[in-house]
Design an enzyme around this catalytic site. Structure first.
Site, mmCIF file in Angstrom:
data_model
loop_
_atom_site.group_PDB
_atom_site.id
_atom_site.type_symbol
_atom_site.label_atom_id
_atom_site.label_comp_id
_atom_site.label_asym_id
_atom_site.label_seq_id
_atom_site.Cartn_x
_atom_site.Cartn_y
_atom_site.Cartn_z
ATOM 1 N N ASN A 93 0.819 -1.224 0.000
ATOM 2 C CA ASN A 93 0.000 0.000 0.000
ATOM 3 C C ASN A 93 0.844 1.262 0.000
ATOM 4 O O ASN A 93 1.934 1.284 0.567
ATOM 5 C CB ASN A 93 -0.880 0.085 1.267
ATOM 6 N N ASP A 111 0.718 4.524 1.891
ATOM 7 C CA ASP A 111 0.037 5.049 3.079
ATOM 8 C C ASP A 111 0.064 6.576 3.064
ATOM 9 O O ASP A 111 1.145 7.185 3.100
ATOM 10 C CB ASP A 111 0.734 4.565 4.364
ATOM 11 N N ASP A 142 2.538 -5.553 12.857
ATOM 12 C CA ASP A 142 3.296 -6.183 11.757
ATOM 13 C C ASP A 142 4.744 -6.423 12.182
ATOM 14 O O ASP A 142 5.340 -7.454 11.876
ATOM 15 C CB ASP A 142 3.267 -5.288 10.510
HETATM 16 O O1 RIB Z 1 -0.799 -2.598 9.702
HETATM 17 C C1 RIB Z 1 -0.603 -1.303 9.200
HETATM 18 C C2 RIB Z 1 -1.000 -1.223 7.750
HETATM 19 O O2 RIB Z 1 -2.390 -1.409 7.628
HETATM 20 C C3 RIB Z 1 -0.731 0.122 7.109
HETATM 21 O O3 RIB Z 1 0.576 0.224 6.586
HETATM 22 C C4 RIB Z 1 -1.833 0.236 6.070
HETATM 23 O O4 RIB Z 1 -1.389 0.199 4.756
HETATM 24 C C5 RIB Z 1 -2.801 -0.893 6.367
HETATM 25 O O5 RIB Z 1 -2.702 -1.927 5.495
#
Ligand code: RIB
Length: 300
Positions: free
Chosen positions: A10, A12, A247
């Site tokens: 993504n 962001d 993450d």
């Molecule tokens: O876990 C965080 C992520 O969640 C962000 O970077 C955003 O892109 C969403 O996918």
């Protein structure tokens, strides 16, 4: 042993705001930044920074080519990322308030263009000793899980963001679940959030072959598998931006285990890594290196 992170990439768009925007309100943001992100992207970076040989598979449009550079800089192999003509890369609009909390709106874009042919082409490069890491921001996840399981890969699932479709995934193929208490409730089909220990036991009962990692935010995290249970308290820090903390935790905990660390050692490593991540702005830029984590003595 290789790690394949098959997941989202993504762009962001992160807005620093005094509070989350309300219905009908127009709010001026104090700051705006563009970061590399996506749960798949962030986890791939965290695995690589934790020392695992990491491959990312997914899709971007031409507008997202900078994500590839950033993955490469983090040491992630990117040859399995498709670059699609005339399509928009997935993106997230993130509001980040003064306590470091966030709320996120997602547009799937190229993350939702994964085909079974692509999945087959990717998975044929991996086998029995390898690990597949999945979140819930791309399409064709059930197919990818089934095919990876047939190939004997170990499967790590972070069912986030949770939606109604996950219950129909082949969840019996999962070797490691990473989830928070809200996701645990949804996965168990329970309306009330129970004590973490009870949730952990219920998840173990429901998925007896899998190890469960239940994250408890500021309180810490719980791990349980067939042989052991472990609680890891969170390290206290002043949060600037919690985006990608989960993450980071996933990548460093699994990365630690794959590198031969014990469960308590890997959990401590992951708790430190995510504590560092919340003290920095942005998703992937906040993820520390292994060296930083090993040298970290807590926030001054
Ligand atoms: O876990 C965080 C992520 O969640 C962000 O970077 C955003 O892109 C969403 O996918």
């Amino acid at each position: 042993m290789k790690v394949l992170c098959f997941g989202s990439l993504n762009i962001d768009y992160t807005y620093r705001v005094p509070h989350f925007v309300q219905k009908g309100e127009t709010l001026a943001a104090e700051e705006m930044n563009v970061f590399c992100g996506g749960k798949g992207f962030n986890q791939a970076v965290a695995f690589a920074r934790a020392g695992a040989e990491t491959y990312h598979a997914g899709a971007i449009g031409k507008d997202g080519l900078f994500l590839l550079d950033s993955l490469k800089n983090a040491g992630v192999h990117t040859e399995l990322v498709a670059v699609l003509e005339d399509q928009k890369t997935g993106c997230a609009i993130i509001q980040n308030d003064h306590s470091g909390d966030n709320c996120i709106m997602l547009y799937g874009g190229t993350n939702r263009t994964i085909t079974r042919e692509m999945a087959d082409r990717v998975l044929e490069k991996f086998g029995q000793d390898d690990v597949l890491v999945l979140q819930n921001e791309i399409n064709e996840i059930p197919y990818i899980m089934e095919k990876a399981h047939e190939r004997g890969m170990k499967i790590v699932l972070n069912p986030s963001p949770m939606d109604g479709a996950i219950a129909a995934f082949p969840l019996e193929t999962v070797d490691y679940f990473f989830l928070n208490q809200v996701e645990a409730c949804q996965l168990l089909g329970s309306e009330n959030r129970e004590e973490p220990e009870k949730q952990l036991n219920a998840l173990r009962k429901r998925f007896p072959a899998a190890a469960i990692v239940l994250t408890l935010g500021e309180k810490g995290s719980l791990y349980a598998d067939r042989a052991q249970k472990h609680f890891q308290p969170a390290f206290r820090v002043k949060a600037v931006d919690t985006t990608a903390a989960g993450d980071t935790f996933t990548g460093f905990l699994m990365g630690g285990l794959l590198a031969g660390r014990t469960v308590p050692e890997a959990m401590e490593l992951a708790a430190k890594a995510s504590a560092i991540a919340v003290t920095r702005p942005g998703a992937s830029p906040s993820i520390p290196t292994l060296e930083e984590v090993l040298n970290w003595k807590g926030q001054d």
